[in-house]
Structures are given as C-alpha cells and as structure tokens.
Design a protein around this motif. Sequence first.
Motif, mmCIF file in Angstrom:
data_model
loop_
_atom_site.group_PDB
_atom_site.id
_atom_site.type_symbol
_atom_site.label_atom_id
_atom_site.label_comp_id
_atom_site.label_asym_id
_atom_site.label_seq_id
_atom_site.Cartn_x
_atom_site.Cartn_y
_atom_site.Cartn_z
ATOM 1 N N UNK A 26 4.477 107.903 -47.108
ATOM 2 C CA UNK A 26 3.235 108.365 -46.495
ATOM 3 C C UNK A 26 2.209 108.705 -47.568
ATOM 4 N N UNK A 27 0.929 108.485 -47.268
ATOM 5 C CA UNK A 27 -0.143 108.857 -48.173
ATOM 6 C C UNK A 27 -1.351 109.278 -47.355
ATOM 7 N N UNK A 28 -2.344 109.847 -48.054
ATOM 8 C CA UNK A 28 -3.542 110.366 -47.393
ATOM 9 C C UNK A 28 -4.766 109.693 -48.000
ATOM 10 N N UNK A 29 -5.684 109.226 -47.149
ATOM 11 C CA UNK A 29 -6.969 108.684 -47.587
ATOM 12 C C UNK A 29 -8.012 109.775 -47.342
ATOM 13 N N UNK A 30 -8.617 110.295 -48.423
ATOM 14 C CA UNK A 30 -9.621 111.347 -48.298
ATOM 15 C C UNK A 30 -11.026 110.747 -48.308
ATOM 16 N N UNK A 31 -11.954 111.300 -47.522
ATOM 17 C CA UNK A 31 -13.332 110.818 -47.578
ATOM 18 C C UNK A 31 -14.023 111.291 -48.853
ATOM 19 N N UNK A 32 -15.065 110.574 -49.257
ATOM 20 C CA UNK A 32 -15.813 110.903 -50.464
ATOM 21 C C UNK A 32 -16.830 111.996 -50.115
ATOM 22 N N UNK A 33 -16.417 113.271 -50.269
ATOM 23 C CA UNK A 33 -17.216 114.422 -49.849
ATOM 24 C C UNK A 33 -17.750 115.157 -51.075
ATOM 25 N N UNK A 34 -19.052 115.497 -51.045
ATOM 26 C CA UNK A 34 -19.699 116.240 -52.120
ATOM 27 C C UNK A 34 -20.346 117.491 -51.552
ATOM 28 N N UNK A 35 -20.396 118.555 -52.366
ATOM 29 C CA UNK A 35 -21.134 119.768 -51.979
ATOM 30 C C UNK A 35 -22.548 119.610 -52.487
ATOM 31 N N UNK A 36 -23.517 119.526 -51.567
ATOM 32 C CA UNK A 36 -24.909 119.354 -51.965
ATOM 33 C C UNK A 36 -25.760 120.425 -51.302
ATOM 34 N N UNK A 49 -20.902 117.123 -47.575
ATOM 35 C CA UNK A 49 -21.426 115.949 -46.899
ATOM 36 C C UNK A 49 -20.795 114.706 -47.521
ATOM 37 N N UNK A 50 -20.377 113.746 -46.671
ATOM 38 C CA UNK A 50 -19.823 112.503 -47.190
ATOM 39 C C UNK A 50 -20.948 111.613 -47.691
ATOM 40 N N UNK A 51 -20.615 110.690 -48.568
ATOM 41 C CA UNK A 51 -21.620 109.842 -49.193
ATOM 42 C C UNK A 51 -22.270 108.896 -48.193
ATOM 43 N N UNK A 52 -21.570 108.521 -47.127
ATOM 44 C CA UNK A 52 -22.176 107.656 -46.108
ATOM 45 C C UNK A 52 -23.316 108.371 -45.396
ATOM 46 N N UNK A 53 -23.167 109.664 -45.123
ATOM 47 C CA UNK A 53 -24.243 110.434 -44.489
ATOM 48 C C UNK A 53 -25.423 110.597 -45.436
#
Length: 62
Positions: A26-36, A49-53
């Motif tokens: 098993x593994x985990x895919x984390x979203x690309x999240x930044x504190x802005x 906020x994720x980079x897609x947003x």
Amino acid sequence: MAKRCEICGKGPMFGHQISHAHNVSRRVFYPNVHRIRVIESGAVVRKKVCTKCMKAGKVQKA
C-alpha cells in the motif's frame, strides 16, 4: 499538518506500489499543497491550497 486543500477539499489518495517482481504494498498519493497568504473578505489569511487551485485562479494571493 493535514495534507488537504482548503479550497477544493482535495486530500490523500490510496493505491498500490508495485515492484518489477509484482510485489504489492500500500502507498499514499499526497496532493501538492502549499501554505500561501490569501486575501479573504479584505483580510490576509494563510491557507493550505493545492497548486491546481492556484493555477486556476480560485484564490487571490496577497
């Protein structure tokens, strides 16, 4: 720190890590999240906020 976007709610997804010998774990895919810093109702607040947003313009950076 929860790895979840505060705009769209995107969070970790789960799947399998498969080796060449087809050993599965098993593994985990984390979203690309930044504190802005975000402008929200006239005030500057910090959000995760994720980079897609960010790229889609769903938030206004301070």
